[in-house]
Design a protein around this motif. Structure first.
Motif, PDB file in Angstrom:
ATOM      1  N   ALA A  19      -3.236  -3.164   6.084  1.00  0.00           N
ATOM      2  CA  ALA A  19      -2.396  -3.999   5.217  1.00  0.00           C
ATOM      3  C   ALA A  19      -1.213  -4.564   5.995  1.00  0.00           C
ATOM      4  N   TYR A  20      -0.760  -3.826   6.982  1.00  0.00           N
ATOM      5  CA  TYR A  20       0.340  -4.265   7.844  1.00  0.00           C
ATOM      6  C   TYR A  20      -0.105  -5.426   8.743  1.00  0.00           C
ATOM      7  N   MET A  25      -8.517  -8.287  12.353  1.00  0.00           N
ATOM      8  CA  MET A  25      -9.463  -7.195  12.573  1.00  0.00           C
ATOM      9  C   MET A  25      -8.786  -6.142  13.435  1.00  0.00           C
ATOM     10  N   ALA A  26      -9.073  -4.902  13.155  1.00  0.00           N
ATOM     11  CA  ALA A  26      -8.566  -3.798  13.980  1.00  0.00           C
ATOM     12  C   ALA A  26      -9.760  -2.941  14.377  1.00  0.00           C
ATOM     13  N   SER A  27      -9.865  -2.651  15.638  1.00  0.00           N
ATOM     14  CA  SER A  27     -10.972  -1.830  16.131  1.00  0.00           C
ATOM     15  C   SER A  27     -10.733  -0.361  15.780  1.00  0.00           C
ATOM     16  N   SER A  28     -11.797   0.419  15.823  1.00  0.00           N
ATOM     17  CA  SER A  28     -11.643   1.856  15.571  1.00  0.00           C
ATOM     18  C   SER A  28     -10.740   2.477  16.632  1.00  0.00           C
ATOM     19  N   ASP A  29     -10.767   1.935  17.856  1.00  0.00           N
ATOM     20  CA  ASP A  29      -9.886   2.447  18.909  1.00  0.00           C
ATOM     21  C   ASP A  29      -8.412   2.197  18.578  1.00  0.00           C
ATOM     22  N   SER A  30      -8.090   0.978  18.116  1.00  0.00           N
ATOM     23  CA  SER A  30      -6.684   0.674  17.818  1.00  0.00           C
ATOM     24  C   SER A  30      -6.201   1.456  16.590  1.00  0.00           C
ATOM     25  N   TYR A  65     -12.367  -3.659  11.752  1.00  0.00           N
ATOM     26  CA  TYR A  65     -12.196  -3.457  10.310  1.00  0.00           C
ATOM     27  C   TYR A  65     -11.096  -4.363   9.790  1.00  0.00           C
ATOM     28  N   ILE A  66     -11.282  -4.801   8.545  1.00  0.00           N
ATOM     29  CA  ILE A  66     -10.283  -5.610   7.857  1.00  0.00           C
ATOM     30  C   ILE A  66     -10.305  -5.186   6.382  1.00  0.00           C
ATOM     31  N   LEU A  67      -9.173  -5.276   5.729  1.00  0.00           N
ATOM     32  CA  LEU A  67      -9.114  -4.910   4.316  1.00  0.00           C
ATOM     33  C   LEU A  67     -10.048  -5.783   3.496  1.00  0.00           C
ATOM     34  N   ASP A  68     -10.730  -5.175   2.548  1.00  0.00           N
ATOM     35  CA  ASP A  68     -11.577  -5.895   1.605  1.00  0.00           C
ATOM     36  C   ASP A  68     -11.141  -5.554   0.179  1.00  0.00           C
ATOM     37  N   CYS A  69      -9.859  -5.199   0.057  1.00  0.00           N
ATOM     38  CA  CYS A  69      -9.300  -4.859  -1.250  1.00  0.00           C
ATOM     39  C   CYS A  69      -7.897  -5.438  -1.317  1.00  0.00           C
ATOM     40  N   ASN A  70      -7.389  -5.531  -2.517  1.00  0.00           N
ATOM     41  CA  ASN A  70      -6.030  -6.025  -2.706  1.00  0.00           C
ATOM     42  C   ASN A  70      -5.070  -4.853  -2.564  1.00  0.00           C
ATOM     43  N   SER A 132       0.257  -1.140  -0.915  1.00  0.00           N
ATOM     44  CA  SER A 132       1.443  -1.973  -0.666  1.00  0.00           C
ATOM     45  C   SER A 132       2.738  -1.193  -0.843  1.00  0.00           C
ATOM     46  N   SER A 133       2.796  -0.349  -1.862  1.00  0.00           N
ATOM     47  CA  SER A 133       4.044   0.406  -2.078  1.00  0.00           C
ATOM     48  C   SER A 133       4.290   1.392  -0.948  1.00  0.00           C
ATOM     49  N   VAL A 134       3.230   1.962  -0.393  1.00  0.00           N
ATOM     50  CA  VAL A 134       3.392   2.859   0.765  1.00  0.00           C
ATOM     51  C   VAL A 134       3.909   2.046   1.961  1.00  0.00           C
ATOM     52  N   LEU A 135       3.326   0.891   2.187  1.00  0.00           N
ATOM     53  CA  LEU A 135       3.765   0.032   3.296  1.00  0.00           C
ATOM     54  C   LEU A 135       5.222  -0.388   3.126  1.00  0.00           C
ATOM     55  N   GLU A 136       5.621  -0.725   1.918  1.00  0.00           N
ATOM     56  CA  GLU A 136       7.007  -1.116   1.680  1.00  0.00           C
ATOM     57  C   GLU A 136       7.971   0.047   1.960  1.00  0.00           C
TER      58      GLU A 136
END
Length: 142
Positions: A19-20, A25-30, A65-70, A132-136
């Motif tokens: 979400a950040y 896309m983010a790899s499993s390594d990152s 991987y990329i988010l597939d949810c809101n 989102s609330s965790v990220l905030e």
């Protein structure tokens, strides 16, 4: 003290990280470096999240991987149910239910009911918290 398995924490951390980085896309390594675990563990958890529609994957160069949810709508309860449902209840090692001791023969049943109810309360609490609330909250940390 009762502890959840770490899959829940890793899943939350991974989804907040994605979400950040919206639309990246983010790899499993990152993700593994960010979460401080190994990429194989990330792939296992992300596979579960993918099967439940929380992330999408792309293989090959530039994949990941990329988010597939809101993130404003996806709650920690959604994540908990996906990767850790049932882990709050410990495995019991009690006496033989055929024994003539009322405590030995009924403890597991009663404690299972207690932990099932506790898990429902826990999930209800987690329904109030979104990715989102965790990220905030994280962004507000010094």
């Amino acid at each position: 003290m009762i502890t959840l398995n770490s899959d829940f924490t890793i899943a939350v951390h991974s989804l907040v990280y994605l979400a950040y980085l919206p639309d990246h896309m983010a790899s499993s390594d990152s993700i593994a470096v960010n979460v401080c675990t190994n990429p194989a563990r990330i792939r296992k958890i992300m596979s579960c999240l993918r099967k439940n529609g929380l992330v999408k994957t792309k293989e090959g160069i530039g994949g990941g991987y990329i988010l597939d949810c809101n993130p404003q709508e996806t709650t920690l309860a959604d994540i908990y149910r996906t990767v850790s449902h049932g882990t709050l209840k410990p495995n019991w090692c009690t006496g033989d239910p055929e024994q003539n001791c009322v405590v030995s023969s009924n403890t597991q049943v009663v404690m299972d009911e207690i932990f099932t109810e506790a898990e429902l309360y826990f999930e209800k609490y987690l329904e109030k918290i979104t990715i989102s609330s965790v990220l905030e909250k994280i962004k507000l940390c010094p």
